[in-house]
Write an enzyme that holds these catalytic residues in place. Sequence first.
Site, PDB file in Angstrom:
ATOM      1  N   GLY A  43      32.016  37.571  45.262  1.00 54.45           N
ATOM      2  CA  GLY A  43      32.042  36.818  43.832  1.00 54.45           C
ATOM      3  C   GLY A  43      32.613  37.593  42.696  1.00 54.45           C
ATOM      4  CB  ILE A  45      40.211  45.767  47.953  1.00 50.82           C
ATOM      5  CG1 ILE A  45      40.237  44.544  48.927  1.00 50.82           C
ATOM      6  CG2 ILE A  45      41.104  45.610  46.866  1.00 50.82           C
ATOM      7  CD1 ILE A  45      41.825  44.545  49.400  1.00 50.82           C
ATOM      8  CB  SER A  49      39.700  41.814  37.037  1.00 46.44           C
ATOM      9  OG  SER A  49      40.161  43.033  36.455  1.00 46.44           O
ATOM     10  CE  LYS A  95      37.636  51.226  46.116  1.00 41.65           C
ATOM     11  NZ  LYS A  95      37.098  50.119  46.771  1.00 41.65           N
ATOM     12  CE  LYS A 150      41.064  52.596  36.256  1.00 44.67           C
ATOM     13  NZ  LYS A 150      42.105  51.246  36.514  1.00 44.67           N
TER      14      LYS A 150
END
Length: 624
Positions: free
Chosen positions: A291, A407, A454, A423, A411
Amino acid sequence: MKKFKARWLSLGAFAFDLCAVTASWLLAYVVRFNGPVPDEYLRSGLHALVWVLIAYASMFRGYGLYRGMWVFASLPDLVRIAKAVGVGALAVVIGTALLQPQPIVPRSVWIVSPMLLFLVMGGSRALYRSAKEFYLYGGLVGQGKPVFVVGAGSAGANLVRELKRSGEWRLVGLLDDDAVKQGREINGCRVLGSINDLQRLSAQMKVEHVIIAVPSASPEVHRRIATLCVRAGVKALTLPAITSLAEDQKALTRIRVIDLEDLLGRDPVHIDGAHVGELLANRVVMVTGAGGSIGSELCRQILAFAPAQLVVFDVSEFALYRLNEELRARFPDVAVVPTIGDVKDALLVDKIMQSHRPHIVFHAAAYKHVPLMEELNAWQAVRNNVLGTYRVAQAAIRHGVSRFVLISTDKAVNPTNVMGASKRLAEMVCSVLQREARHRTRFEIVRFGNVLGSAGSVIPKFQEQIANGGPVTVTHPEITRFFMTIPEASQLVLQASSMGEGGEIFILDMGQPVRIADLAQDLIRLYGFSGDQIRVVFTGLRPGEKLYEELLADDETTTRTPHPKLRIARARAVPDELIDQLLPWLMQHRVPSDDEVRRDLRRWVSEYQAPAPGLRSVNVVAGR
């Protein structure tokens, strides 16, 4: 009725041309004798005129002079007239030599007559077109909005012709960097100077609109011109690329207002559709975080390759509802399976994998808002981004998923915030899982920077602030970021996923970093406001934020790939025991404080460093 009218108009034009032949033939005699024509030469000329008319009439019909309309007479029509008159003149010369009228036709008549005929026929058409256009458009042209055309090439020349007949625009002049063209005219409009003169000329001539007519120029040239237009305070429109214009389509119908993408000047992305199609076509594909901005665009791009089934997974009910409605409407032939759930829910994720057996999983689910994750929500960021990745990856291994694509973000390189460190830790988990030889799942990581529009990004925030009358808030005057469009990022993710052999960290070509302060000021001008109307205010770096992002860590190297916009990073080694040490920490039955999370993250991600506190600057108003 229209055919009947057109036929009579064609006959009228033919009769006019025959009268022109007669007039030019007789006038040539007058020129030859510099006044009255002797009786014997006049009689001879009139007798010869009969077969002169026949010769020219045949040429006029043969060269199709009456297929076109005088109101649209142009250079090709003049070329046809020249051919018809030239060949007709040659036929007259041959006929004269064969028939030998007495007295003979003077040689000067052979030369002067076709010259006069060409002038009369060509001039009459040009005069008719000018008069008709003045009648149709002349009263409106002076009332149109003054406009410059940037680009004096073929596209600019075509646009000039259209603008001259437009009631909406009044063309003031052209601008071009080619010094050879400057000072010259195109269809009566002068090339006034270079593109760098735009600000001075627009202020001097009170021009508020510019049409950029360089469709074949590079994105860098487009970016420079768009930036000059914005900073000159003019409203800029641009022509699309030449390849997107239909042959019979008018350029004016396709001009559009420049947008933020023009200011960034991104090169178009070309992917190997056949290679990506082999990966996705007739396969079951799963996207987590479907989403979100990247996840939803990935779904759109994936469905273009006709997968057998697309499993869309997201924790947000509303986001998934909107996406499902859109995908079902746009791709009714592909089965879309909307599933609401949390990626940390191991039982649910495992059940979905077992039920649908995806061939490839794109893991885009993540908490990624830096300040929000830095304070009060640090533990949630780590659990969602690391534990969620681990559980989806483990389910993929158990159920034989061929590829798992994480993905990631720029950063994650030398992170200074919890989001980036989490991440990077997720990347490290995938690297460890890739080294396990007992499964066939290939793990690939795709790392890129900010995408335009985004959710949670700076652009929608700026747009909202401008709509509310400002001010536009920027954290620091020198802060920079990499940007690319959402479709561009998604296409490159698909390309990378089709190229990986397992364990790679793919890095997307993000272009040049952009100063956020410049971006904010350009966006204000793009919306038609000045720096006095909407100010830029610097509020100071937010928690966890750094001045610039990197795509590679300092001790990483990259290698080229067959695709010019993709490189592979060779990251530092990750210890095999990482997951065994990490899981007890992630599964603990308490919520550690933000400080504890930051402290423990340094154990796993050695390059994680807090930002230097001296970089804050608060409530500074940008100068113009």
